[in-house]
Design a protein around this motif. Structure first.
Motif, PDB file in Angstrom:
ATOM      1  N   ILE A 143       0.853  -1.184   0.000  1.00 46.53           N
ATOM      2  CA  ILE A 143       0.000   0.000   0.000  1.00 46.53           C
ATOM      3  C   ILE A 143       0.894   1.241   0.000  1.00 46.53           C
ATOM      4  O   ILE A 143       2.120   1.125   0.067  1.00 46.53           O
ATOM      5  N   ALA A 144       0.272   2.415  -0.064  1.00 46.48           N
ATOM      6  CA  ALA A 144       1.057   3.650  -0.168  1.00 46.48           C
ATOM      7  C   ALA A 144       2.098   3.798   0.946  1.00 46.48           C
ATOM      8  O   ALA A 144       3.236   4.205   0.672  1.00 46.48           O
ATOM      9  N   PRO A 145       1.776   3.484   2.207  1.00 47.99           N
ATOM     10  CA  PRO A 145       2.785   3.653   3.256  1.00 47.99           C
ATOM     11  C   PRO A 145       3.908   2.620   3.222  1.00 47.99           C
ATOM     12  O   PRO A 145       4.888   2.767   3.952  1.00 47.99           O
ATOM     13  N   GLY A 146       3.770   1.564   2.417  1.00 52.73           N
ATOM     14  CA  GLY A 146       4.854   0.603   2.335  1.00 52.73           C
ATOM     15  C   GLY A 146       4.380  -0.821   2.169  1.00 52.73           C
ATOM     16  O   GLY A 146       3.212  -1.089   1.870  1.00 52.73           O
ATOM     17  N   THR A 147       5.290  -1.763   2.392  1.00 48.73           N
ATOM     18  CA  THR A 147       4.983  -3.187   2.319  1.00 48.73           C
ATOM     19  C   THR A 147       4.678  -3.681   3.729  1.00 48.73           C
ATOM     20  O   THR A 147       5.542  -3.644   4.611  1.00 48.73           O
ATOM     21  N   ILE A 148       3.438  -4.123   3.919  1.00 46.97           N
ATOM     22  CA  ILE A 148       2.978  -4.547   5.237  1.00 46.97           C
ATOM     23  C   ILE A 148       2.955  -6.062   5.270  1.00 46.97           C
ATOM     24  O   ILE A 148       2.313  -6.715   4.438  1.00 46.97           O
ATOM     25  N   ARG A 149       3.654  -6.652   6.233  1.00 47.18           N
ATOM     26  CA  ARG A 149       3.752  -8.107   6.336  1.00 47.18           C
ATOM     27  C   ARG A 149       3.027  -8.576   7.599  1.00 47.18           C
ATOM     28  O   ARG A 149       3.224  -8.025   8.679  1.00 47.18           O
ATOM     29  N   VAL A 150       2.223  -9.601   7.434  1.00 46.36           N
ATOM     30  CA  VAL A 150       1.364 -10.076   8.520  1.00 46.36           C
ATOM     31  C   VAL A 150       2.119 -11.092   9.375  1.00 46.36           C
ATOM     32  O   VAL A 150       2.672 -12.067   8.853  1.00 46.36           O
ATOM     33  N   PRO A 151       2.157 -10.904  10.693  1.00 41.99           N
ATOM     34  CA  PRO A 151       2.993 -11.753  11.554  1.00 41.99           C
ATOM     35  C   PRO A 151       2.406 -13.138  11.839  1.00 41.99           C
ATOM     36  O   PRO A 151       1.234 -13.410  11.612  1.00 41.99           O
ATOM     37  N   ASN A 152       3.260 -13.963  12.373  1.00 40.52           N
ATOM     38  CA  ASN A 152       2.951 -15.337  12.770  1.00 40.52           C
ATOM     39  C   ASN A 152       2.237 -15.312  14.135  1.00 40.52           C
ATOM     40  O   ASN A 152       2.775 -14.783  15.109  1.00 40.52           O
ATOM     41  N   LEU A 153       1.024 -15.896  14.198  1.00 40.03           N
ATOM     42  CA  LEU A 153       0.270 -15.913  15.452  1.00 40.03           C
ATOM     43  C   LEU A 153       0.281 -17.276  16.144  1.00 40.03           C
ATOM     44  O   LEU A 153      -0.478 -17.491  17.086  1.00 40.03           O
ATOM     45  N   THR A 154       1.119 -18.194  15.676  1.00 41.71           N
ATOM     46  CA  THR A 154       1.218 -19.472  16.379  1.00 41.71           C
ATOM     47  C   THR A 154       2.175 -19.309  17.568  1.00 41.71           C
ATOM     48  O   THR A 154       2.959 -18.350  17.614  1.00 41.71           O
ATOM     49  N   PRO A 155       2.148 -20.246  18.538  1.00 41.43           N
ATOM     50  CA  PRO A 155       2.973 -20.071  19.745  1.00 41.43           C
ATOM     51  C   PRO A 155       4.439 -20.453  19.595  1.00 41.43           C
ATOM     52  O   PRO A 155       5.095 -20.775  20.598  1.00 41.43           O
ATOM     53  N   ASP A 156       4.983 -20.402  18.399  1.00 46.97           N
ATOM     54  CA  ASP A 156       6.412 -20.660  18.221  1.00 46.97           C
ATOM     55  C   ASP A 156       7.211 -19.634  19.013  1.00 46.97           C
ATOM     56  O   ASP A 156       6.935 -18.428  18.960  1.00 46.97           O
ATOM     57  N   THR A 157       8.218 -20.110  19.739  1.00 48.58           N
ATOM     58  CA  THR A 157       8.967 -19.217  20.637  1.00 48.58           C
ATOM     59  C   THR A 157      10.014 -18.380  19.912  1.00 48.58           C
ATOM     60  O   THR A 157      10.530 -17.412  20.476  1.00 48.58           O
ATOM     61  N   ALA A 158      10.332 -18.725  18.677  1.00 52.58           N
ATOM     62  CA  ALA A 158      11.343 -17.962  17.939  1.00 52.58           C
ATOM     63  C   ALA A 158      10.716 -16.983  16.962  1.00 52.58           C
ATOM     64  O   ALA A 158      11.231 -15.872  16.779  1.00 52.58           O
ATOM     65  N   THR A 159       9.608 -17.367  16.333  1.00 46.94           N
ATOM     66  CA  THR A 159       9.050 -16.518  15.277  1.00 46.94           C
ATOM     67  C   THR A 159       7.584 -16.150  15.491  1.00 46.94           C
ATOM     68  O   THR A 159       7.030 -15.376  14.711  1.00 46.94           O
ATOM     69  N   GLY A 160       6.962 -16.700  16.509  1.00 42.57           N
ATOM     70  CA  GLY A 160       5.547 -16.452  16.743  1.00 42.57           C
ATOM     71  C   GLY A 160       5.283 -15.774  18.069  1.00 42.57           C
ATOM     72  O   GLY A 160       6.166 -15.151  18.662  1.00 42.57           O
ATOM     73  N   ILE A 161       4.065 -15.925  18.581  1.00 40.44           N
ATOM     74  CA  ILE A 161       3.687 -15.236  19.814  1.00 40.44           C
ATOM     75  C   ILE A 161       4.215 -15.928  21.069  1.00 40.44           C
ATOM     76  O   ILE A 161       4.017 -15.413  22.178  1.00 40.44           O
TER      77      ILE A 161
END
Length: 303
Positions: A83-101
Motif C-alpha cells: 500500500i502507499a505507506p509501504g509493504t505490510i507483512r502479517v505476523p505469525n500468530l502461532t505459539p512458536d517461541t522464535a518466530t511467533g507469539i
C-alpha cells in the motif's frame, strides 16, 4: 540581486527538506507507553473454543494471518500487502517461541489488541480495531492462539516508504478504548446489543464500510455509510466499493430482509478476491448474524 534571492529561497527549501527527512527518520519508530492488561490465557476447552470461533469467524484473524489457499487455516502469517505507506507483512500468530507469539507474554498480546502498541513499544498500523473487545473475549482469543501447534515461520517487519515513515512519525499513534471495556461481551442471541458489540468491537465493519484517508487510516466519512474504493486481490484487479450498510434508504440493511442477510453471509464469496471476508463471516452463527442485522437496522446517517 534576484539571483541571490532565488539562491536564498532554494537553500531554505533544501534546508527544510533536510530537516523534515531527519525528523522523519528519527521519529518513525517512536515508542509509546500503554498499560499491560492483567489478562491471562486459559486452558479451559470452552474458552479455547470461544477463541477459535472469534479467530475464524467474527474477528476474522484467519483472513490475514493465514496464507490464501491453506485449507487448514494455520495462523502462521506471511501475507503481504503493498500500500502507499509501504509493504505490510502479517505476523505469525502461532505459539512458536522464535518466530511467533511464544516470544510474548499474555499481557503484551492483550496490550496489542486493546491499545495498538506492539511488543517493542511502537505503534501498530491501525488495521485491527479491537479496543472495545471484552476482557473475556481477549482471554478467549489469546487462549486459542496459545493452543495452536507452533509453526516456525519468521516474518520480516514492515518495510515503510518515505510516506509511510512520515505517517508513522506524525499521524499514527496508538488509540486505546474510548470507554472502559466490558468484562464480558453481551450474551449470545439475536439482540441489538449483541449486534452493536460485534460490529463495533469485533468485526470492525467500519474499517471498510466508512470512508478513510488511505495514507493515515483516519476516518473521513459517516460511520458505516460506505467506504473508500478498493481493488480485488486478483491477477487483473477490479475496483469494488464497500457499500452503505446502514438503514438509510440506499443502505443494505433496508435492501435485504433478515433471512436474506443471513443467507447472503452463508453463501460466501461471489467476487473473486474481494476484500470482504465472506469466508470468515460465513462461519458466524445465525444468532450473531441476526444480531448484526438488527443493529444495522437501527443505524441511519441520512437526515
Amino acid at each position: 540581486m534576484i539571483r541571490k534571492i532565488l539562491l536564498g529561497i532554494g537553500a531554505t527549501i533544501v534546508l527544510l527538506i533536510a530537516v523534515v527527512l531527519i525528523t522523519v527518520n528519527l521519529r518513525w519508530d517512536r515508542q509509546f507507553d500503554a498499560p499491560f492488561p492483567t489478562l491471562a490465557a486459559s486452558t479451559d476447552p470452552a474458552v479455547v473454543a470461544r477463541g477459535r470461533y472469534l479467530a475464524y469467524g467474527p474477528a476474522h484473524c484467519s483472513v490475514c494471518h493465514a496464507q490464501p489457499g491453506n485449507p487448514a487455516g494455520v495462523l502462521s502469517g506471511g501475507r503481504t500487502f503493498v500500500i502507499a505507506p509501504g509493504t505490510i507483512r502479517v505476523p505469525n500468530l502461532t505459539p512458536d517461541t522464535a518466530t511467533g507469539i511464544g516470544r510474548f507474554t499474555d499481557g503484551s498480546i492483550a496490550r496489542m489488541l486493546r491499545y495498538g502498541v506492539r511488543h517493542d513499544g511502537r505503534s501498530a498500523i491501525p488495521f485491527m480495531e479491537f479496543q472495545a473487545m471484552s476482557d473475556a473475549d481477549i482471554v478467549a482469543l489469546i487462549s486459542f492462539l496459545r493452543s495452536q501447534p507452533a509453526v516456525r515461520n519468521g516474518i520480516p517487519d514492515h518495510d515503510y516508504t518515505l510516506l509511510g515513515k512520515a505517517v508513522m512519525s506524525f499521524a499514527i499513534k496508538p488509540v486505546g478504548p474510548s470507554a472502559p471495556p466490558p468484562a464480558e461481551s453481551p450474551p449470545s442471541g439475536p439482540t441489538v446489543e449483541r449486534g452493536a458489540y460485534l460490529v463495533g468491537a469485533i468485526s470492525n465493519c467500519a474499517g471498510c464500510h466508512t470512508q478513510r484517508d488511505m495514507a493515515t487510516g483516519a476516518y473521513i466519512g459517516a460511520r458505516l455509510a460506505g467506504g473508500t474504493p478498493m481493488e480485488t486481490e486478483t491477477e487483473k484487479p477490479i475496483q469494488v466499493v464497500p457499500p452503505n450498510i446502514t438503514a438509510d434508504s440506499n443502505g443494505r440493511a433496508t435492501l435485504w430482509t433478515e433471512d436474506e442477510f443471513v443467507a447472503r453471509f452463508h453463501a460466501g464469496e461471489r467476487i473473486p478476491g474481494t476484500p470482504m471476508p465472506w469466508v470468515a463471516f460465513g462461519r458466524m452463527s445465525d444468532d450473531d448474524l441476526r444480531a448484526i442485522y438488527r443493529y444495522l437496522r437501527t443505524m441511519r446517517t441520512a437526515t
